[in-house]
Design a protein around this motif. Structure first.
Motif, PDB file in Angstrom:
ATOM      1  N   ARG A 194       0.701  -1.193   0.035  1.00 24.17           N
ATOM      2  CA  ARG A 194       0.026  -0.019  -0.006  1.00 24.17           C
ATOM      3  C   ARG A 194       0.843   1.242  -0.007  1.00 24.17           C
ATOM      4  O   ARG A 194       0.346   2.331  -0.288  1.00 24.17           O
ATOM      5  CB  ARG A 194      -1.046   0.081   1.097  1.00 24.17           C
ATOM      6  N   ASP A 195       2.242   1.072   0.192  1.00 26.54           N
ATOM      7  CA  ASP A 195       3.056   2.200   0.383  1.00 26.54           C
ATOM      8  C   ASP A 195       3.675   2.554  -0.768  1.00 26.54           C
ATOM      9  O   ASP A 195       4.351   3.618  -1.119  1.00 26.54           O
ATOM     10  CB  ASP A 195       4.155   2.005   1.388  1.00 26.54           C
ATOM     11  N   PHE A 196       3.611   1.854  -1.953  1.00 32.54           N
ATOM     12  CA  PHE A 196       4.153   1.998  -3.141  1.00 32.54           C
ATOM     13  C   PHE A 196       3.249   3.180  -3.826  1.00 32.54           C
ATOM     14  O   PHE A 196       2.127   2.998  -3.610  1.00 32.54           O
ATOM     15  CB  PHE A 196       4.232   0.693  -4.196  1.00 32.54           C
ATOM     16  N   LEU A 197       3.509   3.756  -4.807  1.00 30.10           N
ATOM     17  CA  LEU A 197       3.107   4.808  -5.464  1.00 30.10           C
ATOM     18  C   LEU A 197       1.753   4.277  -6.429  1.00 30.10           C
ATOM     19  O   LEU A 197       2.307   3.363  -7.084  1.00 30.10           O
ATOM     20  CB  LEU A 197       3.944   5.996  -6.334  1.00 30.10           C
ATOM     21  N   SER A 198       0.756   4.508  -6.012  1.00 24.51           N
ATOM     22  CA  SER A 198      -0.361   4.308  -6.834  1.00 24.51           C
ATOM     23  C   SER A 198      -0.361   4.736  -8.537  1.00 24.51           C
ATOM     24  O   SER A 198      -0.938   3.945  -9.342  1.00 24.51           O
ATOM     25  CB  SER A 198      -1.805   4.686  -6.319  1.00 24.51           C
ATOM     26  N   SER A 199       0.264   5.949  -8.649  1.00 23.58           N
ATOM     27  CA  SER A 199       0.378   6.449 -10.113  1.00 23.58           C
ATOM     28  C   SER A 199       1.457   6.125 -10.740  1.00 23.58           C
ATOM     29  O   SER A 199       1.517   6.139 -11.833  1.00 23.58           O
ATOM     30  CB  SER A 199       0.497   7.793  -9.726  1.00 23.58           C
ATOM     31  N   SER A 200       2.255   5.116 -10.291  1.00 19.40           N
ATOM     32  CA  SER A 200       3.278   4.615 -11.015  1.00 19.40           C
ATOM     33  C   SER A 200       3.117   3.084 -11.386  1.00 19.40           C
ATOM     34  O   SER A 200       2.745   2.366 -11.023  1.00 19.40           O
ATOM     35  CB  SER A 200       4.858   4.556 -10.150  1.00 19.40           C
ATOM     36  N   PHE A 201       3.768   2.960 -12.840  1.00 18.07           N
ATOM     37  CA  PHE A 201       3.518   1.459 -13.229  1.00 18.07           C
ATOM     38  C   PHE A 201       5.074   0.839 -12.681  1.00 18.07           C
ATOM     39  O   PHE A 201       6.009   1.662 -12.480  1.00 18.07           O
ATOM     40  CB  PHE A 201       3.456   1.216 -14.769  1.00 18.07           C
ATOM     41  N   TYR A 202       5.155  -0.372 -12.673  1.00 13.10           N
ATOM     42  CA  TYR A 202       6.384  -1.028 -12.121  1.00 13.10           C
ATOM     43  C   TYR A 202       6.845  -2.200 -12.924  1.00 13.10           C
ATOM     44  O   TYR A 202       5.752  -2.907 -13.467  1.00 13.10           O
ATOM     45  CB  TYR A 202       6.021  -1.524 -10.576  1.00 13.10           C
ATOM     46  N   ASN A 203       8.032  -2.230 -13.253  1.00 11.98           N
ATOM     47  CA  ASN A 203       8.461  -3.346 -14.091  1.00 11.98           C
ATOM     48  C   ASN A 203       9.606  -4.442 -12.980  1.00 11.98           C
ATOM     49  O   ASN A 203      10.231  -3.645 -12.400  1.00 11.98           O
ATOM     50  CB  ASN A 203       9.366  -3.095 -15.247  1.00 11.98           C
ATOM     51  N   LEU A 204       9.023  -5.476 -12.952  1.00  8.26           N
ATOM     52  CA  LEU A 204      10.092  -6.431 -12.099  1.00  8.26           C
ATOM     53  C   LEU A 204      10.913  -7.318 -13.058  1.00  8.26           C
ATOM     54  O   LEU A 204      10.198  -7.816 -14.086  1.00  8.26           O
ATOM     55  CB  LEU A 204       9.342  -7.194 -11.194  1.00  8.26           C
TER      56      LEU A 204
END
Length: 215
Positions: A194-204
């Protein structure tokens, strides 16, 4: 090269009294800004996370490959025609796709790229991450767009509907480290989804290499 700390996540799991934890298996070294005397502050986090992943590869899979310098990483990406020659010596950052290319080139190991459209959707990959640590045990690289800084993921904790990732942050600048210092100052920490930015996409980037400690 300054002596690097190994397995800086160890001991961080004691904060949880319930739930299930899946952790990286095997040894790695903690690469961070300026750790080798090269000043990469502000742009080198992807390279440093890649170096951390490569140190794990060397210990668990293929020991005759040196962890590449930032310059060598750039040379590999130019050789693979992923980047133009002007990329050499630049301060351009790299992300999960470039990390995948370099690991495949150096170790002949494929990586799985997992894309999450925005931070709110990170919960959809919890099972993927748990399965990865159970099956392979290799560390994971994570990057994003708004939250564009790269970081290593060394574990996942799940308790009912709550999940947290064990983050190893390469942005630290300094010497005379201890694991306790890094954890106390938040350079190594459990970060709830929940602390990751909701507006950002993420690549792993999930290296498909199995730890030597996993049968």
């Amino acid at each position: 090269m300054t002596n690097l700390l190994s397995n800086v996540h160890e001991g961080a799991e004691v904060q949880f009294s319930s739930g299930n934890i899946n952790l990286v298996s095997g040894n790695y070294e903690y690469y961070h800004y300026l750790c080798d005397g090269f000043d990469d502050r502000g742009w080198g986090c992807g390279y440093r996370t890649l170096q951390t992943l490569c140190s794990w590869m060397n210990d668990n899979f293929q020991q005759n490959v040196e962890v590449p310098s930032i310059r060598k990483i750039q040379e590999i990406l130019v050789e693979l025609e992923d980047k133009p020659r002007s990329f050499l010596g630049s301060r351009q950052w790299i992300g999960s796709f470039e990390v995948c290319l370099v690991i495949d080139k150096l170790y002949d190991i494929p990586c799985k790229i997992v894309h999450v459209n925005k931070g709110d959707n990170l919960s959809t990959i919890v099972e993927t991450l748990k399965t990865h640590f159970e099956k392979f045990g290799s560390p994971i690289m994570m990057g994003g767009d708004v939250d564009c800084s790269s970081k290593g993921i060394m574990g996942i904790h799940v308790d009912k509907s709550e999940a947290s990732l064990l983050i190893v942050d390469p942005h630290f600048v300094g010497k005379d480290l201890t694991k306790e210092f890094l954890q106390n100052k938040g350079w190594v920490k459990w970060q709830p989804l929940r602390d990751f930015l909701s507006s950002s996409f993420y690549n792993l980037c999930l290296p498909q290499a199995k730890s030597k400690t996993i049968i």
